[in-house]
Design an enzyme around this catalytic site. Structure first.
Site, PDB file in Angstrom:
ATOM      1  N   THR A  65      -1.821 -15.773  10.927  1.00 56.87           N
ATOM      2  CA  THR A  65      -2.254 -15.698   9.120  1.00 56.87           C
ATOM      3  C   THR A  65      -1.243 -15.268   9.326  1.00 56.87           C
ATOM      4  O   THR A  65       0.434 -15.444   9.778  1.00 56.87           O
ATOM      5  CB  THR A  65      -3.018 -14.430   9.801  1.00 56.87           C
ATOM      6  OG1 THR A  65      -3.057 -13.030   8.743  1.00 56.87           O
ATOM      7  CG2 THR A  65      -2.075 -13.425  11.029  1.00 56.87           C
ATOM      8  N   ASP A  66      -1.013 -15.173   7.685  1.00 54.68           N
ATOM      9  CA  ASP A  66       0.621 -14.585   6.446  1.00 54.68           C
ATOM     10  C   ASP A  66       0.466 -12.962   6.740  1.00 54.68           C
ATOM     11  O   ASP A  66       1.899 -12.368   6.743  1.00 54.68           O
ATOM     12  CB  ASP A  66       0.258 -15.405   4.975  1.00 54.68           C
ATOM     13  CG  ASP A  66      -1.097 -14.073   4.654  1.00 54.68           C
ATOM     14  OD1 ASP A  66      -1.994 -13.458   5.524  1.00 54.68           O
ATOM     15  OD2 ASP A  66      -1.348 -14.783   3.615  1.00 54.68           O
ATOM     16  N   GLU A  67      -0.453 -12.535   7.002  1.00 51.61           N
ATOM     17  CA  GLU A  67       0.195 -11.031   7.812  1.00 51.61           C
ATOM     18  C   GLU A  67       0.841 -10.900   8.601  1.00 51.61           C
ATOM     19  O   GLU A  67       1.841  -9.838   8.377  1.00 51.61           O
ATOM     20  CB  GLU A  67      -1.305 -10.423   8.507  1.00 51.61           C
ATOM     21  CG  GLU A  67      -2.518 -10.649   7.229  1.00 51.61           C
ATOM     22  CD  GLU A  67      -3.404  -9.982   7.379  1.00 51.61           C
ATOM     23  OE1 GLU A  67      -3.234  -8.451   8.403  1.00 51.61           O
ATOM     24  OE2 GLU A  67      -4.608  -9.519   7.064  1.00 51.61           O
TER      25      GLU A  67
ATOM     26  N   TYR B 227      -3.149  -5.795  14.425  1.00 49.47           N
ATOM     27  CA  TYR B 227      -3.124  -7.164  14.539  1.00 49.47           C
ATOM     28  C   TYR B 227      -2.563  -7.762  14.850  1.00 49.47           C
ATOM     29  O   TYR B 227      -2.206  -9.009  14.949  1.00 49.47           O
ATOM     30  CB  TYR B 227      -4.736  -6.554  13.359  1.00 49.47           C
ATOM     31  CG  TYR B 227      -4.681  -7.936  12.481  1.00 49.47           C
ATOM     32  CD1 TYR B 227      -5.239  -9.039  13.621  1.00 49.47           C
ATOM     33  CD2 TYR B 227      -4.446  -8.743  11.420  1.00 49.47           C
ATOM     34  CE1 TYR B 227      -5.564 -10.461  13.028  1.00 49.47           C
ATOM     35  CE2 TYR B 227      -4.591 -10.388  11.050  1.00 49.47           C
ATOM     36  CZ  TYR B 227      -5.447 -10.818  12.419  1.00 49.47           C
ATOM     37  OH  TYR B 227      -5.783 -11.892  11.725  1.00 49.47           O
TER      38      TYR B 227
ATOM     39  N   LYS C 192      -0.698 -11.051  16.106  1.00 47.12           N
ATOM     40  CA  LYS C 192      -0.889 -12.358  16.592  1.00 47.12           C
ATOM     41  C   LYS C 192       0.720 -13.077  15.910  1.00 47.12           C
ATOM     42  O   LYS C 192       0.676 -14.108  16.173  1.00 47.12           O
ATOM     43  CB  LYS C 192      -1.366 -12.752  14.835  1.00 47.12           C
ATOM     44  CG  LYS C 192      -2.771 -12.374  15.162  1.00 47.12           C
ATOM     45  CD  LYS C 192      -3.809 -12.839  15.313  1.00 47.12           C
ATOM     46  CE  LYS C 192      -3.910 -14.826  14.975  1.00 47.12           C
ATOM     47  NZ  LYS C 192      -4.945 -15.902  15.504  1.00 47.12           N
TER      48      LYS C 192
END
Length: 324
Positions: A125-127, A153, A157
């Site tokens: 994810t870009d998060e 979260y 990741k």
């Protein structure tokens, strides 16, 4: 070719299963899913009877079950969608996210090492990059951007991504990683922004927006995402990270207003609630690398994609009522 797709009963995973079965009728697709609250077996009903599809209920953290499946199916490619992915839930119960997103990924890669594969692909994810300031629209995340996660979260990741790259360097495991922006489209679990707002608006319930709704997200239609992953597992370079973005930056409040317009609902349904802890301000992806190396570009404009998504939810009440 036999491909194991973990988390294939979830939103993006199921769309990827449909994409691969439709694009490669001679491939065998194995879906491994724990069927947590976000996994819905009814999503896979259209393909359950296909001779080249198999569903297996198991947890990616269950080493014995994972090894047994690899022994039986001898996959050539593994695509890991399986993850706990809801930020608010990660703030309340971080340990669950660490277990699935980190330990589960390591179990899968150990199985890949033991039984041999041509590609392990980690869906990230870009998060993991954290966020960007709202007043710098010229800034974008590239694959070289520093990892600065904001929530349990995104930290889990990011940890998994680093573990994947370490397995590549230490063991020579053939891996790729993709980091995508916010997905939307059919079969998305109703806790996420777009289906949640559609569901509430249809029932004339309040539409709660964090803060003033000024946080910006880059929206990616799920089918565009599936095409990108397909390209990466076929042609991507081992050990590389690829950003996948939709080039559709929108403020949250504007997304909610667009949904209201599509459904003919009044904006008076919108309410403002206290902001989320550690709420990232802006995500924006630079997808130059995947465009130049693999020729991928997003095809769905957000204005068209949101119409398609609203139309799908209107036509599939039974699915999303059973998913709540």
């Amino acid at each position: 070719m036999t491909i194991i797709v973990t988390g294939g009963a979830g939103f993006i995973g199921s769309n990827f299963v449909f994409h691969m079965l439709g694009t490669y009728p001679d491939y065998r697709i194995i879906c491994l899913d724990k069927l947590t609250y976000a996994g819905n077996l009814s999503t896979l009903a259209p393909v359950m009877g296909k001779p080249n599809f198999r569903f297996v209920k198991a947890d990616i953290c269950d080493r014995e079950a994972v090894y047994k499946l690899f022994e039986e199916e001898k996959p050539g490619i593994v695509v890991n969608f399986a993850a706990e992915s809801h930020v608010d839930r990660s703030i309340e119960e971080p340990e669950i996210f660490l277990q699935t997103n980190i330990i589960g990924t390591s179990v899968l890669m150990d199985a890949c090492r033991k039984y041999g594969i041509t590609r392990f692909h980690q869906v990230s994810t870009d998060e993991v990059y954290g966020d960007l300031p709202l007043d710098r629209p010229d800034l974008f995340f590239t694959e070289e951007s520093p990892i600065r996660p904001s929530s349990p979260y995104s930290s889990s990741k990011a940890s998994a991504d680093l573990l994947v790259l370490a397995y590549h360097r230490t063991y020579g495991l053939p891996v790729t990683i993709s980091r995508c922006s916010n997905n939307y489209g059919p079969y998305q679990f109703p806790e996420k922004l777009i289906p949640f707002m559609i569901m509430n608006a249809l029932n004339d319930r309040p539409l709660p927006v964090f803060g003033e709704g000024l946080n910006v997200r880059d929206w990616l239609y799920v089918e565009d995402h599936c095409r990108a992953i397909d390209l990466i597992i076929q042609k991507g370079r081992d050990g590389e990270v690829y950003n996948i973005g939709g080039h559709n930056e929108m403020r949250n409040i504007d997304v909610v207003k667009m949904i209201c317009r599509e459904l003919g609902k009044p904006e008076s349904l919108i309410t403002y609630v206290p902001d989320r802890k550690g709420h990232d301000l802006r995500y924006a992806i630079d997808a130059t690398k995947i465009r130049e190396e693999l020729g991928w570009v997003p095809e769905m404009r957000f204005e068209d994609g949101i119409k398609e998504t609203v139309r799908w939810y209107l036509g599939n009440w039974g699915w999303w009522e059973s998913s709540r």
